[in-house]
Scaffold this motif. Structure first.
Motif, PDB file in Angstrom:
ATOM      1  N   VAL A 235       3.026  70.427 -31.268  1.00 35.55           N
ATOM      2  CA  VAL A 235       4.483  70.214 -31.284  1.00 35.55           C
ATOM      3  C   VAL A 235       4.893  70.292 -32.745  1.00 35.55           C
TER       4      VAL A 235
ATOM      5  N   ALA B 177       8.966  67.161 -21.741  1.00 36.09           N
ATOM      6  CA  ALA B 177       7.570  67.633 -21.712  1.00 36.09           C
ATOM      7  C   ALA B 177       6.751  66.964 -22.812  1.00 36.09           C
ATOM      8  N   ILE B 178       7.356  66.799 -23.986  1.00 41.38           N
ATOM      9  CA  ILE B 178       6.630  66.188 -25.106  1.00 41.38           C
ATOM     10  C   ILE B 178       6.298  64.730 -24.773  1.00 41.38           C
TER      11      ILE B 178
ATOM     12  N   TYR C   6      14.664  70.018 -28.568  1.00 42.55           N
ATOM     13  CA  TYR C   6      14.220  70.719 -27.358  1.00 42.55           C
ATOM     14  C   TYR C   6      12.934  70.104 -26.791  1.00 42.55           C
ATOM     15  N   HIS C   7      12.735  70.306 -25.494  1.00 41.57           N
ATOM     16  CA  HIS C   7      11.468  70.001 -24.799  1.00 41.57           C
ATOM     17  C   HIS C   7      11.076  68.525 -24.840  1.00 41.57           C
TER      18      HIS C   7
ATOM     19  N   VAL D  83       5.173  74.257 -29.294  1.00 43.81           N
ATOM     20  CA  VAL D  83       6.439  73.655 -28.852  1.00 43.81           C
ATOM     21  C   VAL D  83       7.315  73.421 -30.088  1.00 43.81           C
ATOM     22  N   HIS D  84       8.389  74.186 -30.190  1.00 48.33           N
ATOM     23  CA  HIS D  84       9.296  74.087 -31.347  1.00 48.33           C
ATOM     24  C   HIS D  84      10.431  73.132 -31.008  1.00 48.33           C
ATOM     25  N   MET D  85      10.271  71.862 -31.360  1.00 47.65           N
ATOM     26  CA  MET D  85      11.290  70.888 -30.942  1.00 47.65           C
ATOM     27  C   MET D  85      12.593  71.008 -31.721  1.00 47.65           C
TER      28      MET D  85
ATOM     29  N   MET E 101      -1.972  70.201 -27.554  1.00 47.09           N
ATOM     30  CA  MET E 101      -0.566  70.626 -27.565  1.00 47.09           C
ATOM     31  C   MET E 101      -0.074  70.521 -29.008  1.00 47.09           C
TER      32      MET E 101
ATOM     33  N   ASN F 172       1.285  78.684 -27.247  1.00 45.31           N
ATOM     34  CA  ASN F 172       2.290  77.794 -26.632  1.00 45.31           C
ATOM     35  C   ASN F 172       2.795  76.696 -27.566  1.00 45.31           C
TER      36      ASN F 172
END
Ligand code: NAD
Length: 235
Positions: free
Chosen positions: A91, A163-164, A159-160, A108-110, A89, A106
């Motif tokens: 991030v 999930a992170i 964000y996210h 993940v742009h926090m 993953m 996929n």
């Protein structure tokens, strides 16, 4: 133990060799602007036109940069690990699009993305390749002047996060690349990973502020040390 599930956290340092300036290296200025002016809700409220111009320039500048060897190596690591039944993953705290353009899936742009904007009136989020201004009309609710960059500014919630944090608690290796360890909550991820039993590795130009939390630190430019580490993991 074989490494199966890896979480990679990246920061501005991974994009430095692509020609995008980092933050801290320049003494707390972002492209010559004080952070409070261009990366806080208060700065935006004080001068929305200036902040929109700032992000318009950053968005336009993406056209002149390319992913470097570090972005590409991480994409290779991800696809190889998935093919072997594992997972990677990615991030990122970065708002550029260089991981995706380097082939990563996929991401993940926090902290949001330069190529996204949203309407503060109706919360409609959308892709954006062009400039926005205080005259931009929201395509969803038709309000004028409520479209802002979809960037998580200081004082806003990344964000996210659920999930992170879930993923960090079950990974077996946590790797931080090109980040100063000065911006929370990302700076605290290493402690969560360690607490839940993951090995932790830092790849950075210099030891980060939380360097002592990592099991191992390797120093150097991301464009060299990331591909070397990926080769080692995949060997
Ligand atoms: P930072 O600027 O605070 O720290 C960058 C880190 O990268 C430093 O520790 C530095 O030593 C290291 N570094 C510099 N060049 C490197 C290289 N070639 N190889 C490896 N490491 C290198 O960045 P941060 O920790 O990501 O926090 C800054 C915030 O600013 C982020 O939240 C991000 O949203 C935003 N930002 C994003 C971008 C981008 O999208 N590319 C650029 C600037 C700032």
């Amino acid at each position: 133990m074989t490494t199966k599930n890896i979480i990679i956290l990246t920061g501005a340092g991974i994009s430095a060799e692509s020609g995008i300036k980092t933050f801290r290296d320049a003494g707390g200025l972002w492209e010559d602007h004080p952070v409070e002016q261009v990366a806080t809700p208060e700065g935006y409220a004080a001068d929305p036109a200036l902040v929109q111009r700032f992000y318009n320039l950053r968005r336009a500048a993406l056209k002149d940069v390319k992913p470097n060897a570090a972005h590409i190596a991480l994409a290779t690591l991800q696809s190889e690990m998935i093919a072997r039944g594992g997972d990677v993953m990615i991030v990122t705290q970065n708002v550029d699009d260089l991981h995706a353009r380097g082939g990563a899936q996929n991401v993940v742009h926090m902290h949001g993305e330069l190529k996204r904007v949203f309407c503060t009136a109706c919360d409609h989020h959308m892709d954006c390749d062009d400039d926005i201004s205080v005259e931009t009309t929201c395509p969803a609710c038709k309000t004028i002047g409520t479209t802002r960059p979809d960037i998580v500014w200081f004082g806003e919630i990344p964000y996210h996060m659920d999930a992170i944090e879930r993923a960090i608690k079950t990974c077996d290796l946590f790797v931080s690349i090109g980040t100063s360890g000065a911006v929370y909550p990302a700076a605290g991820f290493v402690q969560i990973a360690s607490h839940y039993g993951a090995k932790t590795l830092e790849l950075n130009l210099e030891p980060s502020q939380g360097s002592y939390h990592f099991d191992e630190t390797r120093l150097g430019k991301a464009g060299s040390i990331v591909p070397a580490w990926v080769e080692e993991i995949l060997a």
